[in-house]
Design a protein around this motif. Structure first.
Motif, PDB file in Angstrom:
ATOM      1  N   ASP A  53      -7.243 -72.092  44.152  1.00  0.00           N
ATOM      2  CA  ASP A  53      -7.408 -73.061  45.235  1.00  0.00           C
ATOM      3  C   ASP A  53      -8.419 -74.153  44.900  1.00  0.00           C
ATOM      4  OD1 ASP A  53      -5.585 -71.611  46.649  1.00  0.00           O
ATOM      5  OD2 ASP A  53      -7.046 -70.615  47.946  1.00  0.00           O
ATOM      6  N   ASP A  54      -9.372 -73.860  44.024  1.00  0.00           N
ATOM      7  CA  ASP A  54     -10.380 -74.849  43.657  1.00  0.00           C
ATOM      8  C   ASP A  54      -9.989 -75.664  42.425  1.00  0.00           C
ATOM      9  OD1 ASP A  54     -12.069 -74.036  45.751  1.00  0.00           O
ATOM     10  OD2 ASP A  54     -12.872 -72.407  44.526  1.00  0.00           O
ATOM     11  N   GLY A  55      -8.849 -75.341  41.813  1.00  0.00           N
ATOM     12  CA  GLY A  55      -8.379 -76.109  40.670  1.00  0.00           C
ATOM     13  C   GLY A  55      -9.257 -76.017  39.442  1.00  0.00           C
ATOM     14  N   VAL A  56      -9.831 -74.825  39.187  1.00  0.00           N
ATOM     15  CA  VAL A  56     -10.776 -74.688  38.074  1.00  0.00           C
ATOM     16  C   VAL A  56     -10.151 -74.031  36.845  1.00  0.00           C
ATOM     17  CG1 VAL A  56     -12.724 -74.540  39.677  1.00  0.00           C
ATOM     18  CG2 VAL A  56     -11.606 -72.423  38.904  1.00  0.00           C
ATOM     19  N   ASP A  74     -11.806 -73.656  33.088  1.00  0.00           N
ATOM     20  CA  ASP A  74     -12.361 -72.334  32.805  1.00  0.00           C
ATOM     21  C   ASP A  74     -11.571 -71.548  31.758  1.00  0.00           C
ATOM     22  OD1 ASP A  74     -14.319 -72.900  34.606  1.00  0.00           O
ATOM     23  OD2 ASP A  74     -13.644 -71.510  36.163  1.00  0.00           O
ATOM     24  N   GLY A  75     -10.599 -72.179  31.141  1.00  0.00           N
ATOM     25  CA  GLY A  75      -9.907 -71.548  30.021  1.00  0.00           C
ATOM     26  C   GLY A  75      -8.793 -70.592  30.379  1.00  0.00           C
ATOM     27  N   PHE A 135      -6.561 -64.953  31.868  1.00  0.00           N
ATOM     28  CA  PHE A 135      -7.501 -64.968  32.987  1.00  0.00           C
ATOM     29  C   PHE A 135      -7.664 -63.564  33.541  1.00  0.00           C
ATOM     30  CE2 PHE A 135      -3.245 -66.256  34.337  1.00  0.00           C
ATOM     31  CZ  PHE A 135      -2.934 -65.328  35.316  1.00  0.00           C
ATOM     32  N   ASP A 136      -8.829 -63.312  34.115  1.00  0.00           N
ATOM     33  CA  ASP A 136      -9.109 -62.019  34.736  1.00  0.00           C
ATOM     34  C   ASP A 136      -8.565 -62.011  36.162  1.00  0.00           C
ATOM     35  OD1 ASP A 136     -10.494 -61.112  32.495  1.00  0.00           O
ATOM     36  OD2 ASP A 136     -12.370 -62.025  33.193  1.00  0.00           O
ATOM     37  N   TRP A 142      -1.356 -69.212  39.086  1.00  0.00           N
ATOM     38  CA  TRP A 142      -1.224 -68.890  37.658  1.00  0.00           C
ATOM     39  C   TRP A 142      -0.535 -67.542  37.488  1.00  0.00           C
ATOM     40  CZ3 TRP A 142      -3.594 -71.722  33.458  1.00  0.00           C
ATOM     41  CH2 TRP A 142      -4.306 -72.859  33.874  1.00  0.00           C
ATOM     42  N   TYR A 143       0.240 -67.445  36.417  1.00  0.00           N
ATOM     43  CA  TYR A 143       0.951 -66.216  36.061  1.00  0.00           C
ATOM     44  C   TYR A 143       0.686 -65.904  34.586  1.00  0.00           C
ATOM     45  CZ  TYR A 143       4.183 -67.577  39.932  1.00  0.00           C
ATOM     46  OH  TYR A 143       4.756 -67.969  41.112  1.00  0.00           O
TER      47      TYR A 143
END
Length: 618
Positions: free
Chosen positions: A50-53, A57-58, A63-64, A92-93
């Protein structure tokens, strides 16, 4: 992992490919089949952003998250395991592509290119493998393919990451019936964000068949267009064999040299026994006789090449003297509006089997056609429409703002949709606009009028074989069918409105039932067929169903409801004007309770009673 070194012959490859007209409905691209493919649907890692990071953040590297999603169900739906109804514009998936996935996809020495296919991702997708960018696509209803060969050569396993962006407030995005309010309202429904059709892997030769299309070529042949992935080397040949699904009879063969450097091939394939037309009735496709022709296409270069299976239906559609024509004869179109929305999975079908059942239910109700409304439907639905015999209106999902970017987006996505579905015999009409959505001031805005005319003509340029409805419902210009939306609930009043030729003049010279003009922009009556393409919409909720739904009119009980449907259909059958109808709608959909079936696809009264009311036959 490097490709295996086996070299099966082209004839062996052909024997492996299933018969396209008799597939089981699971293959995501039913008119271009290969023997090997790997479905990547199932449990993936999932995370909202939601924050578009995520980019900063890679997350493309992984992602975790402790969340999982069941692909291809959208995260708003219960079937996904997420069921987040709120605004989540970026999601993200990720999942692993294993060496076994690659082997199952057919990766070997003869098929060294690996393709990653997405049936549909709403609205914008970016894809990475092991942190390296694989590609992107914009357009929420159309498929895209990425060649990921160079990203998977190392063997694996490989991490596949997908970022999907779907801004719920961007009205220039083609969205169809997806709501821009947080809660569904009026005639709009819950959103479908991200992946909502099958993701799959496929391995192909270095030069392969990317796309095939079939179009009528007179009465004695079909036109085949082949688009290649790569450039044909010298000595490449294309072989085509047609055989009739019902009898296995050889219908025609063609073997041609492909010019060196070609990327596109266009040939007419003659049909046996069709020279003088005596056998047309034994071969043509219709809802009553959904005959399909199987095709085997081989692209060969020495010992290596590509073999695919396809199918087609031999049929023509058109208009003449106020009639809709199927195979040259007037055909009474009896259609139903289908939103293609399921309570548990939204725009995604809950299963491949559900798509077959949808077509069967429509036919069981006595309909010969359906209008897929504001959605480019899963190709597997179209396969069952082809195989079981159902006419289909192909319709663009609307944007709701007129702006240059909206014109660009809808035009591009609509071209992709027509390209994807052009070969399905079930599709008999194209509908680029509905009820002036996205062109709200088309009655008097020259720019919007130009857009409507242009997209209709562009559709004809892409596919001259089908009629085009310029703007379904009202405010039409260069349209091949005059289509009217009228939710009059009284059968006698409906009968008067559409009684005869005089009624035609009243509809066209005055305000249409919608309160808008039927023809705009200087358009005049050219004798097109008139169809009532939205009517009915009678709300009825059986005992135990929701009590807060609505319809355009409301029935007191099941007997009243059935009597109202019967009265409306008697009015349309009595009309000397109407060339076809489309009832609103097949199923209840969220707050709308005007379906013939509940949202779970249960008939509200015995299906035989509904069929009698709709068809007028016992």
């Amino acid at each position: 992992m490097s490709p295996a070194t086996s070299h099966p012959s082209l004839s062996a490859r052909a024997a492996e490919v299933p018969r396209a007209s008799r597939q089981d409905g699971a293959y995501p691209r039913p008119q271009l089949l290969r023997a090997a493919w790997q479905n990547l649907d199932g449990v993936w890692a999932f995370r909202v952003d939601d924050d578009g990071v995520g980019d900063a953040d890679g997350w493309p590297d992984g992602f975790d998250t402790d969340q999982q999603i069941v692909v291809p169900f959208p995260p708003e739906s219960p079937a996904s395991g997420i069921a987040h109804d709120g605004f989540h514009p970026v999601v993200w998936y990720s999942r692993t592509i294993s060496p076994e996935d690659l082997r199952n996809a057919g990766y070997d020495a003869d098929r060294p290119r690996v393709l990653l296919h997405f049936g549909a991702v709403d609205y914008r997708a970016e894809v990475w493998i092991d942190g390296r960018r694989a590609g992107s696509h914009e357009g929420g209803h159309t498929p895209f393919t990425l060649d990921v060969t160079e990203l998977v050569r190392s063997g694996g396993p490989h991490l596949l990451v997908v970022r999907a962006e779907d801004d719920p407030h961007d009205m220039t995005q083609p969205r169809g019936k997806q709501d821009w309010h947080e809660d569904a309202h009026a005639i709009w429904y819950r959103r479908t964000t991200g992946i909502w059709q099958t993701v799959w892997l496929e391995a192909v030769p270095s030069i392969s068949i990317e796309h095939v299309s079939w179009l009528p070529a007179g009465h004695t042949a079909v036109e085949l267009r082949v688009r290649l992935r790569g450039v044909a080397p010298a000595g490449t040949r294309l072989s085509v064999a047609l055989d009739f699904d019902e009898s296995g009879e050889d219908l025609g063969q063609l073997d041609v040299d492909v010019p060196a450097g070609a990327r596109r091939i266009r040939v007419d394939v003659p049909l046996a026994r069709q020279h003088n037309g005596q056998a047309e009735d034994e071969l043509t496709w219709s809802p009553e006789h959904p005959r399909l022709v199987d095709a085997t296409i081989v692209l060969s270069d020495g010992d290596c090449g590509d073999t695919i299976a396809s199918y087609l239906g031999v049929r023509t559609v058109g208009t003449r003297r106020g009639a809709f024509l199927l195979n040259g004869s007037p055909y009474d179109v009896r259609s139903v509006l289908n939103q293609g929305f399921w309570p548990e999975s939204h725009l995604a079908a809950p299963s491949p089997e559900a798509l077959r059942r949808e077509v069967e239910l429509i036919k069981d109700l006595g309909f010969t056609a359906c209008r897929i409304h504001q959605k480019v439907e899963d190709p597997r639905f179209l396969y069952w429409a082809d195989r079981l015999g159902l006419l289909v209106w192909g319709e663009a999902p609307a944007a709701y703002e007129f702006a240059p970017i909206a014109v660009h987006r809808l035009t591009r996505e609509w071209m992709e949709a027509v390209d994807r579905d052009i070969s399905h015999p079930s599709i008999v009409t194209w509908v680029p606009f509905n009820e002036s959505w996205g062109i709200q001031h088309v009655a008097d805005d020259p720019a919007q009028q130009a857009y409507s005319r242009a997209l209709s003509d562009l559709t004809r340029a892409l596919d001259p074989s089908r009629p085009v409805i310029s703007n379904d419902g009202w405010e039409q210009q260069n349209t091949d069918l005059l289509t009217v939306h009228d939710y009059e609930g009284d059968g006698a009043a409906l009968a008067h409105t559409y009684a005869d030729g005089a009624a035609r003049k009243r509809i066209l010279d005055r305000l249409a039932p919608s309160g808008r003009m039927q023809l705009v922009g200087g358009a005049s009556d050219a004798g097109q067929p008139v169809m009532l393409t939205e009517f009915g919409g009678i709300g009825f909720q059986p005992a135990g169903e929701r009590a807060d739904g609505w319809g355009y009119t409301t029935a007191a009980d099941d007997e009243d409801w059935l009597a109202r449907i019967r009265s409306l259909y008697e009015a349309t059958r009595a009309s000397d004007l109407l060339a076809g109808t489309c009832y609103t709608q097949l199923t209840d959909t969220m707050q709308e309770t005007n379906g013939l079936l509940t949202a779970e696809r249960t008939p509200k009264v015995p299906i035989a009673d509904l069929r009698r009311a709709i068809t007028g036959k016992g």
